[in-house]
Design a protein around this motif. Structure first.
Motif, PDB file in Angstrom:
ATOM      1  N   CYS A  60      63.507  38.533  96.011  1.00 30.73           N
ATOM      2  CA  CYS A  60      63.409  39.961  96.295  1.00 30.73           C
ATOM      3  C   CYS A  60      62.923  40.725  95.067  1.00 30.73           C
ATOM      4  N   SER A  61      63.512  40.458  93.936  1.00 32.41           N
ATOM      5  CA  SER A  61      63.126  41.147  92.701  1.00 32.41           C
ATOM      6  C   SER A  61      61.685  40.850  92.332  1.00 32.41           C
ATOM      7  N   ALA A  62      61.277  39.585  92.459  1.00 31.81           N
ATOM      8  CA  ALA A  62      59.913  39.204  92.095  1.00 31.81           C
ATOM      9  C   ALA A  62      58.882  39.903  92.974  1.00 31.81           C
ATOM     10  N   VAL A  63      59.179  40.024  94.265  1.00 32.80           N
ATOM     11  CA  VAL A  63      58.232  40.671  95.181  1.00 32.80           C
ATOM     12  C   VAL A  63      58.165  42.173  94.921  1.00 32.80           C
ATOM     13  N   LEU A  64      59.301  42.810  94.784  1.00 29.46           N
ATOM     14  CA  LEU A  64      59.313  44.258  94.604  1.00 29.46           C
ATOM     15  C   LEU A  64      58.776  44.682  93.240  1.00 29.46           C
ATOM     16  N   GLU A  65      58.725  43.757  92.288  1.00 32.70           N
ATOM     17  CA  GLU A  65      58.163  44.041  90.974  1.00 32.70           C
ATOM     18  C   GLU A  65      56.761  43.448  90.819  1.00 32.70           C
ATOM     19  N   LEU A  66      56.144  43.124  91.944  1.00 29.38           N
ATOM     20  CA  LEU A  66      54.837  42.459  91.926  1.00 29.38           C
ATOM     21  C   LEU A  66      53.800  43.257  91.151  1.00 29.38           C
ATOM     22  N   ASP A  67      53.828  44.565  91.270  1.00 32.80           N
ATOM     23  CA  ASP A  67      52.809  45.382  90.610  1.00 32.80           C
ATOM     24  C   ASP A  67      52.844  45.276  89.094  1.00 32.80           C
ATOM     25  N   GLN A  68      53.951  44.745  88.546  1.00 33.49           N
ATOM     26  CA  GLN A  68      54.089  44.594  87.103  1.00 33.49           C
ATOM     27  C   GLN A  68      53.819  43.165  86.624  1.00 33.49           C
ATOM     28  N   ALA A  69      53.594  42.253  87.562  1.00 30.04           N
ATOM     29  CA  ALA A  69      53.448  40.834  87.205  1.00 30.04           C
ATOM     30  C   ALA A  69      52.092  40.567  86.556  1.00 30.04           C
ATOM     31  N   GLU A  70      52.105  39.863  85.434  1.00 35.00           N
ATOM     32  CA  GLU A  70      50.852  39.509  84.763  1.00 35.00           C
ATOM     33  C   GLU A  70      50.082  38.454  85.531  1.00 35.00           C
ATOM     34  N   SER A  71      50.808  37.571  86.219  1.00 34.65           N
ATOM     35  CA  SER A  71      50.171  36.518  86.999  1.00 34.65           C
ATOM     36  C   SER A  71      50.961  36.257  88.268  1.00 34.65           C
ATOM     37  N   VAL A  72      50.264  36.163  89.396  1.00 33.26           N
ATOM     38  CA  VAL A  72      50.907  35.873  90.675  1.00 33.26           C
ATOM     39  C   VAL A  72      51.463  34.456  90.696  1.00 33.26           C
ATOM     40  N   ALA A  73      51.010  33.613  89.779  1.00 36.30           N
ATOM     41  CA  ALA A  73      51.534  32.242  89.711  1.00 36.30           C
ATOM     42  C   ALA A  73      53.050  32.249  89.530  1.00 36.30           C
ATOM     43  N   GLY A  74      53.571  33.246  88.822  1.00 34.48           N
ATOM     44  CA  GLY A  74      55.011  33.340  88.640  1.00 34.48           C
ATOM     45  C   GLY A  74      55.730  33.624  89.944  1.00 34.48           C
ATOM     46  N   LEU A  75      55.180  34.522  90.757  1.00 40.20           N
ATOM     47  CA  LEU A  75      55.773  34.802  92.063  1.00 40.20           C
ATOM     48  C   LEU A  75      55.701  33.579  92.955  1.00 40.20           C
ATOM     49  N   GLU A  76      54.557  32.914  92.975  1.00 44.28           N
ATOM     50  CA  GLU A  76      54.409  31.726  93.805  1.00 44.28           C
ATOM     51  C   GLU A  76      55.444  30.675  93.419  1.00 44.28           C
ATOM     52  N   ALA A  77      55.713  30.533  92.136  1.00 44.30           N
ATOM     53  CA  ALA A  77      56.694  29.545  91.670  1.00 44.30           C
ATOM     54  C   ALA A  77      58.097  29.881  92.155  1.00 44.30           C
ATOM     55  N   VAL A  78      58.430  31.162  92.200  1.00 44.11           N
ATOM     56  CA  VAL A  78      59.742  31.578  92.693  1.00 44.11           C
ATOM     57  C   VAL A  78      59.861  31.323  94.187  1.00 44.11           C
ATOM     58  N   LEU A  79      58.767  31.530  94.916  1.00 43.62           N
ATOM     59  CA  LEU A  79      58.783  31.366  96.368  1.00 43.62           C
ATOM     60  C   LEU A  79      58.798  29.896  96.782  1.00 43.62           C
ATOM     61  N   ALA A  80      58.064  29.063  96.042  1.00 44.03           N
ATOM     62  CA  ALA A  80      57.847  27.668  96.456  1.00 44.03           C
ATOM     63  C   ALA A  80      58.954  26.768  95.965  1.00 44.03           C
ATOM     64  N   GLN A  81      60.145  26.979  96.501  1.00 43.33           N
ATOM     65  CA  GLN A  81      61.300  26.158  96.167  1.00 43.33           C
ATOM     66  C   GLN A  81      62.086  25.821  97.422  1.00 43.33           C
ATOM     67  N   ASP A  82      62.710  24.660  97.413  1.00 36.36           N
ATOM     68  CA  ASP A  82      63.636  24.300  98.489  1.00 36.36           C
ATOM     69  C   ASP A  82      64.957  25.046  98.248  1.00 36.36           C
ATOM     70  N   PRO A  83      65.774  25.169  99.283  1.00 38.84           N
ATOM     71  CA  PRO A  83      67.097  25.768  99.076  1.00 38.84           C
ATOM     72  C   PRO A  83      67.883  24.988  98.040  1.00 38.84           C
ATOM     73  N   GLN A  84      68.531  25.698  97.133  1.00 40.83           N
ATOM     74  CA  GLN A  84      69.342  25.059  96.119  1.00 40.83           C
ATOM     75  C   GLN A  84      70.669  24.610  96.723  1.00 40.83           C
ATOM     76  N   ALA A  85      71.184  23.525  96.206  1.00 45.95           N
ATOM     77  CA  ALA A  85      72.460  23.001  96.699  1.00 45.95           C
ATOM     78  C   ALA A  85      73.569  23.984  96.400  1.00 45.95           C
TER      79      ALA A  85
END
Length: 469
Positions: free
Chosen positions: A444-469
């Motif tokens: 949620c934080s990464a998406v809502l702060e997208l306009d400040q992100a230097e690289s979308v690769a960081g957002l993609e990395a946060v999104l592309a994860q399996d559920p944590q145990a």
């Protein structure tokens, strides 16, 4: 050579010229919340049978090739176009994603996958991704609105059709294409745009692929344009352009809408993104108002109900009302999502219509079936469609009394919006089906702060994860 039509050239100029500084703050903020909503829908769909089936199919087609592009809620990386397609399938799969009202089109789930994965691959900024998304939504909303519901009447799903053009414009902007090349991208998109409504006849899964197909087709069209592929210059108004080919005799067409409120220098006097409705129910948008009306009447003695009459816009009839017998006996989740009788029955019976009410034990329940048999529809003479998707429920009891509730403006409409705070709450509920609160909050934080992100690769990395145990 035929010159570019005014629609294609104006949209191309607008998309190419639009800069982040020209976007009002409220539009940027709402855009990020729409992205959040779509991502939450994708996370919620993670373990659905259709998701697993599409994933297996794409994996098999890749032939063992390892990609680098991320998919929401999955650690497994895919080839770029496969990731784009799968992301769209996930985000649109539950039918819980937003709708541009006048265009009756799901644009976010078509455009977002293309801009997310392409911007991440090229390590572009969050601002660049957000600007491309907003530009494409503005274009797509107008392309769809110009037909005034005509695509549905011809059996086409605008999300698959219009989403391809919007995604081509978005991807082309991220590729740095100028206006002339963006016209070519739209020309190439014309040969790829597709999306049949035939799925509604038997609850097939194919609607779910429309957004993903549009995203990867648009990405491909933009790449063709970037590499000089010659394409039609009149993709909308040509003799075999979009409007004539997909509408037959385009009686409903109003070409002025296709470019209304914007120009080729990146200026917009009206932001159609602000007219996008966030869904409170994972159902076809045509049943939302009637569902809320039924929920408002919840608490009646159902044994005393003699007849339930529902007033709906004419445009809703073919999708959610007919054939009547099938709509009264949904046989799968998608049947239920497009059933006015079930939506109203669930609202009257349970006072709710959430994801749990779309399970077989809910829509096949004997009491639900008995109540659906009492539901009849009538075309609403006071409907204001396509401006609003109204609904009215009239319940006649055995003693002759009648209970009535009308929702003149569907919840989620810009005149009755789902607030940004409510969007966040919906996201947390959807993400929480499979992911921990800490993971959901990080996304949620990464998406809502997208306009400040230097690289979308960081957002993609946060999104592309399996559920944590």
């Amino acid at each position: 050579m035929q010159s570019a039509d005014l629609v294609a050239s104006t949209l191309a100029g607008f998309v190419a010229a639009l800069q982040s500084a020209q976007i009002p703050a409220e539009v940027s903020t709402r855009a990020r919340h729409l992205l959040l909503d779509a991502i939450g829908c994708g996370l919620a769909a993670r373990r659905e049978p259709f998701a697993q089936g599409f994933q297996s199919s794409l994996r098999a087609l890749a032939g063992g090739a390892q990609g680098t592009s991320g998919v929401v809620g999955h650690a497994e990386r895919m080839l770029l176009r496969d990731a784009v397609m799968f992301n769209g399938m996930l985000m649109h799969g539950l039918d819980f994603d937003d709708t541009h009202m006048a265009g009756v089109v799901h644009l976010t789930v078509s455009v977002l996958p293309a801009v997310l994965n392409l911007a991440a691959q090229r390590r572009l900024s969050g601002s660049a991704m957000l600007t491309a998304y907003i530009a494409a939504v503005e274009a797509g909303a107008r392309i769809a609105s110009a037909v005034r519901g005509g695509f549905h009447q011809q059996g086409f799903h605008p999300t698959g059709v219009v989403g391809t053009f919007a995604s081509a414009l978005a991807a082309g902007k991220l590729m740095g294409l100028d206006a002339a090349a963006l016209v070519r991208a739209q020309g190439a998109a014309l040969s790829m745009a597709s999306g049949s409504l035939q799925f509604i006849e038997d609850g097939a899964w194919t609607k779910r692929l429309h957004a993903g197909w549009a995203a990867q087709a648009g990405l491909t069209a933009a790449s063709f344009a970037a590499h000089g592929i010659v394409a039609p210059q009149a993709p909308y108004t040509g003799r075999y352009g979009l409007y004539r080919s997909y509408l037959g005799e385009p009686e409903r067409l109003d070409l002025s809408i296709a470019t209304r409120g914007l120009d080729a220098q990146g200026h917009a006097s009206v932001w159609e993104l602000m007219h996008i409705a966030v869904k409170p129910f994972a159902m076809c948008h045509f049943v939302h108002a009637a569902t809320d009306a039924a929920i408002a009447l919840h608490g009646l003695d159902l044994a005393e109900v003699e007849l339930v009459e529902v007033l709906v816009p004419q445009a809703a009839v073919e999708l959610v009302c007919e054939p009547a017998e099938r709509k009264r006996r949904p046989q799968n989740e998608y049947d239920a999502k497009f059933s006015l009788p079930y939506a109203v029955a669930s609202g009257l019976m349970r006072g709710r219509l959430g994801l749990k009410e779309l399970q077989p034990e809910a829509y096949l329940h004997a009491d639900a079936c008995a109540l659906m048999d009492k539901v009849q529809y009538r075309v609403d003479p006071d409907a204001t469609f396509p401006r609003h998707y109204s609904g009215e429920v009239r319940v006649r009891l055995r003693n002759g009394t009648q209970r009535v509730h009308r929702e003149a403006v569907n919840r989620g409409h810009p005149e009755r919006p789902v607030s940004n705070i409510d969007v966040v709450a919906k996201f947390m509920d959807n993400a929480g089906l499979h992911f921990s609160a800490s993971q959901a909050q990080a996304i949620c934080s990464a998406v809502l702060e997208l306009d400040q992100a230097e690289s979308v690769a960081g957002l993609e990395a946060v999104l592309a994860q399996d559920p944590q145990a």
